[in-house]
Design a protein around this motif. Sequence first.
Motif, PDB file in Angstrom:
ATOM      1  N   GLU A 249       0.824  -1.212   0.000  1.00 31.66           N
ATOM      2  CA  GLU A 249       0.000   0.000   0.000  1.00 31.66           C
ATOM      3  C   GLU A 249       0.858   1.261   0.000  1.00 31.66           C
ATOM      4  OE1 GLU A 249      -2.757  -0.186   3.195  1.00 31.66           O
ATOM      5  OE2 GLU A 249      -3.751  -1.983   2.443  1.00 31.66           O
ATOM      6  N   ILE A 250       1.912   1.256   0.839  1.00 34.43           N
ATOM      7  CA  ILE A 250       2.747   2.452   0.888  1.00 34.43           C
ATOM      8  C   ILE A 250       3.585   2.579  -0.379  1.00 34.43           C
ATOM      9  CG2 ILE A 250       4.712   1.397   2.083  1.00 34.43           C
ATOM     10  CD1 ILE A 250       3.347   4.976   2.492  1.00 34.43           C
ATOM     11  N   GLN A 251       4.022   1.449  -0.952  1.00 35.87           N
ATOM     12  CA  GLN A 251       4.817   1.515  -2.186  1.00 35.87           C
ATOM     13  C   GLN A 251       4.023   2.138  -3.322  1.00 35.87           C
ATOM     14  OE1 GLN A 251       6.107  -2.714  -2.275  1.00 35.87           O
ATOM     15  NE2 GLN A 251       8.178  -1.904  -2.516  1.00 35.87           N
ATOM     16  N   ALA A 252       2.723   1.892  -3.303  1.00 35.48           N
ATOM     17  CA  ALA A 252       1.874   2.437  -4.368  1.00 35.48           C
ATOM     18  C   ALA A 252       1.813   3.964  -4.322  1.00 35.48           C
ATOM     19  CB  ALA A 252       0.462   1.861  -4.254  1.00 35.48           C
ATOM     20  N   GLN A 253       2.191   4.546  -3.185  1.00 34.71           N
ATOM     21  CA  GLN A 253       2.148   6.007  -3.049  1.00 34.71           C
ATOM     22  C   GLN A 253       3.500   6.660  -3.325  1.00 34.71           C
ATOM     23  OE1 GLN A 253      -0.995   6.783  -2.510  1.00 34.71           O
ATOM     24  NE2 GLN A 253      -1.352   4.581  -2.228  1.00 34.71           N
ATOM     25  N   LEU A 254       4.519   5.838  -3.621  1.00 35.90           N
ATOM     26  CA  LEU A 254       5.881   6.360  -3.754  1.00 35.90           C
ATOM     27  C   LEU A 254       6.401   6.270  -5.178  1.00 35.90           C
ATOM     28  CD1 LEU A 254       7.435   4.590  -0.604  1.00 35.90           C
ATOM     29  CD2 LEU A 254       6.637   6.964  -0.765  1.00 35.90           C
ATOM     30  N   PRO A 255       7.359   7.128  -5.550  1.00 38.94           N
ATOM     31  CA  PRO A 255       8.025   7.004  -6.856  1.00 38.94           C
ATOM     32  C   PRO A 255       8.782   5.676  -6.916  1.00 38.94           C
ATOM     33  CG  PRO A 255       8.454   9.142  -5.863  1.00 38.94           C
ATOM     34  CD  PRO A 255       7.810   8.303  -4.807  1.00 38.94           C
ATOM     35  N   ARG A 256       9.155   5.246  -8.123  1.00 40.03           N
ATOM     36  CA  ARG A 256       9.774   3.938  -8.320  1.00 40.03           C
ATOM     37  C   ARG A 256      11.030   3.749  -7.474  1.00 40.03           C
ATOM     38  NH1 ARG A 256       9.332   0.266 -12.419  1.00 40.03           N
ATOM     39  NH2 ARG A 256       7.185   1.040 -12.398  1.00 40.03           N
TER      40      ARG A 256
END
Length: 368
Positions: A249-256
């Motif tokens: 979930e948090i990765q989906a909010q971050l740049p690659r």
Amino acid sequence: MKNPLSKHGPSVLVAAVVLSMTAVAGAQTAVEQSSDWKAANEAVGQFKRGHADLLKWEAANGAEAPKDAAAATGFPVPSLEVATRLAWRPHLELQKVLPRLGEANVDRIVQGRWQEVDARHQRRIEGVDEVFEVAAEARRAWLRAVAAKQSVRLQRASLEAAEAATELGRRMVKVGNWSAYQQSRVELGLASERRALQQATVAARQAERTLLHTLQLNGVHERLALPDTLPDLPKRTLSPAELNTELAEIQAQLPRVEQWKAEANFGQALASRDATLSVARGLRDDVMAQRNLIVDESVLQYNGMLKSVWELLTEVQAHAQAQRETIDAVRDYWLADTDLMWVLQGGEPTAFVSPGGAAGGEAAAAGH
């Protein structure tokens, strides 16, 4: 932190040694007529049930180590929740962010339920990352300060036992039942305990100052009133599967690039949390159980004149050392748990806790 066997608190354990001194002082003639340490122990016989009555006397007459009067009257910071709210207060920019998060989410953060805060707020609300960073710093500083205070209390009790045994030894030397050589070893032990208390006291004061600085209360308050013990270990922790869901979930909010960093940090934080939890539970549930059993048996043997007061002292001090190690381990778990929660909100700790390592204190502190 709840004591798994509270009857083995510092005052009760030290009573077996300290009160033997009380008995000896109250029966000086009996001690001076003794031919060896067994006869000295017989002075305890003035109490009908030996140390059972002595321990009751100790409880009735206040066995606990004297509390630090200044700390007891300091500014109260009784919990992680209070520390977190206090840490946010001086950050004026956060006073606009917190209302946007909503009271429910703020409550989740102060209660340590960060995984229940919607990760999408990282994009929706500017400044949310600072909310978590400040909260993480406050939790770390509070945990270290409380652990340091708890260690001082145990070290003070250990010193009290060493002082009583040393005084008894001096009296035995005086009447010719204990050699100066034997007493020298006891005197060295006393010096070591005094040095350890000084070191623990300095460490506790430094940890308290760090907490004052973190809460931006330095210059306003000199001392803090902190609880005597750390929170107990949790009965249940989130599983790797549950945590991986939070990570996604948090990765989906971050740049690659930030996604890769988050995944790498997550692996280290999870390993740290699991390792510190395993060590802390092992010390609390296994080592302390054995130490409690050994002390119980040692007291019985002492009452039966099968052990000397100095042998009993050795066991009491070993028990105190195990308690201190348990405190450090519980502190390290909560520090590692804080790092893991922060990583799952996009945080980037610069150091991770290793069981029994400096990262539980100085190293991690230096990184934030």
